[in-house]
Design an enzyme around this catalytic site. Structure first.
Site, PDB file in Angstrom:
ATOM      1  N   SER A  51       6.576  47.311 -17.360  1.00 55.77           N
ATOM      2  CA  SER A  51       7.060  46.921 -18.676  1.00 55.77           C
ATOM      3  C   SER A  51       7.852  48.079 -19.290  1.00 55.77           C
ATOM      4  O   SER A  51       8.781  48.584 -18.657  1.00 55.77           O
ATOM      5  CB  SER A  51       5.882  46.498 -19.570  1.00 55.77           C
ATOM      6  OG  SER A  51       6.329  45.860 -20.738  1.00 55.77           O
TER       7      SER A  51
ATOM      8  N   GLU B 247      11.903  41.802 -13.715  1.00 57.92           N
ATOM      9  CA  GLU B 247      10.937  40.890 -14.338  1.00 57.92           C
ATOM     10  C   GLU B 247      11.121  40.961 -15.839  1.00 57.92           C
ATOM     11  O   GLU B 247      11.733  41.888 -16.356  1.00 57.92           O
ATOM     12  CB  GLU B 247       9.514  41.258 -13.913  1.00 57.92           C
ATOM     13  CG  GLU B 247       9.045  42.639 -14.381  1.00 57.92           C
ATOM     14  CD  GLU B 247       8.476  42.656 -15.789  1.00 57.92           C
ATOM     15  OE1 GLU B 247       7.935  41.634 -16.234  1.00 57.92           O
ATOM     16  OE2 GLU B 247       8.578  43.705 -16.456  1.00 57.92           O
TER      17      GLU B 247
ATOM     18  N   HIS C 223       4.854  40.621 -15.672  1.00 59.19           N
ATOM     19  CA  HIS C 223       3.909  40.179 -16.707  1.00 59.19           C
ATOM     20  C   HIS C 223       3.262  38.850 -16.328  1.00 59.19           C
ATOM     21  O   HIS C 223       3.480  37.816 -16.946  1.00 59.19           O
ATOM     22  CB  HIS C 223       4.617  40.030 -18.042  1.00 59.19           C
ATOM     23  CG  HIS C 223       5.053  41.315 -18.662  1.00 59.19           C
ATOM     24  ND1 HIS C 223       6.196  41.972 -18.278  1.00 59.19           N
ATOM     25  CD2 HIS C 223       4.494  42.063 -19.650  1.00 59.19           C
ATOM     26  CE1 HIS C 223       6.337  43.063 -19.016  1.00 59.19           C
ATOM     27  NE2 HIS C 223       5.316  43.152 -19.857  1.00 59.19           N
TER      28      HIS C 223
END
Length: 311
Positions: free
Chosen positions: A120, A214, A279
């Site tokens: 992230s 992602e 995620h």
């Protein structure tokens, strides 16, 4: 150790971990708000056989940040300088890693090579550390997410960090959007974070690399805009393969896959979708910087070199 502008020409594999080693926990971005998940993650690391060292000001809160920039940088440096700490893992994501980059002492980090793990917002640190030091970094679960993930992700986390030779990954449910076989250095992470690093001194080369991306909680048009930005900036023109991970809460994934094929379908590179990274409940750890192969015939991601120093 010499500083290099091209980390792939002089990479630094860190030492692998063993049971009993201390993993330092840092909060380079947001503060700990899910204390139950954080505590569960710490317990899981202990169950794997690791010890943990929590940075002194980990629970500090300053708005949407885990303390001031100088505070987070100091805590991060302290863990890198601590010779008893054999690896560092991000506590959580959020936002804030980008604000640390200008203050990080990359010479300090380079002289204390150890695995750094996160995803992230931590994509920024994974990329910058690899770029400026040549130390392989690891895109994988953080403390607040590892206990929420599935058993396979936790098992892969332990095996990746404790074995010299990493396992190949042949995920169930993989979608081959464009077939083929390709090799390249593995780079990538969170799409938004990668776009925000464009044209900075911390951006990695994209040439001859396999890219994985992602995302979470971005509308379809925003994902489209970022993908189009990367294409128009020329960053996707020289990659050898593309892996699409989890795009959680980003609308219909088929719309994203179709846009990717519009942008890259004629490049003749393998393109995969629905890869278990990011995620989602399944977030398999990936070593950044090492030579990797996409084999569409078998649906397997093969790692062609170890990410760690030999035993």
């Amino acid at each position: 150790m010499k500083k290099t502008d091209n980390p792939f020409s002089d990479p630094i594999p860190p030492p692998r971990l063993a049971k009993g080693d201390i993993i330092g926990i840092a909060a380079p971005a947001g503060p700990i708000v899910e204390e139950d998940n954080f505590n569960r993650g710490v317990r899981l690391l202990h169950e794997m056989g690791f010890l943990t060292r929590i940075s002194r000001g980990l629970m500090k809160k300053e708005g949407y940040l885990a303390g001031s920039d100088s505070h987070r940088i100091t805590e991060f440096h302290d863990l890198w300088a601590d010779r008893e700490v054999k690896a560092i893992i991000a506590a959580r994501g959020g936002y804030g890693s980008l604000r640390m980059l200008s203050g990080l002492d990359m010479d300090l980090i380079r002289h204390h090579p150890k695995p750094f793990i996160g995803f992230s917002d931590a994509t920024v640190l994974l990329t910058a550390i690899l770029k400026h030091t040549g130390i392989y970094t690891f895109h994988g679960p953080m403390v607040t997410t590892i206990a929420k993930g599935d058993r396979e992700s936790a098992h892969a986390f332990f095996r990746m960090l404790t074995r010299i030779e990493p396992d190949s990954i042949k995920p169930a449910g993989l979608e081959i959007l464009a077939p083929g076989r390709a090799q390249g250095r593995l780079i990538g992470g969170n799409l938004t974070s990668l776009v925000h690093m464009l044209a900075t001194a911390h951006e990695l080369t994209w040439q001859n690399c396999i890219l994985f991306i992602e995302e979470i909680n971005e509308t379809g048009y925003r994902v489209d805009r970022m993908l189009t930005h990367l294409k128009e900036a020329g960053r996707l023109n020289s990659i050898t393969g593309l892996i699409l991970g989890n795009f959680k809460e980003c609308g219909d994934p088929e719309i994203i896959w179709n846009r990717v094929m519009e942008l890259l379908g004629e490049q003749g590179i393998p393109i995969w979708a629905n890869f278990p990274v990011g995620h989602g409940n399944r977030n398999l750890i990936l070593p950044l910087g090492i030579k990797t192969e996409m084999d569409s015939a078998s649906g397997t991601l093969n790692f062609l070199q170890p990410p760690f120093l030999p035993a």
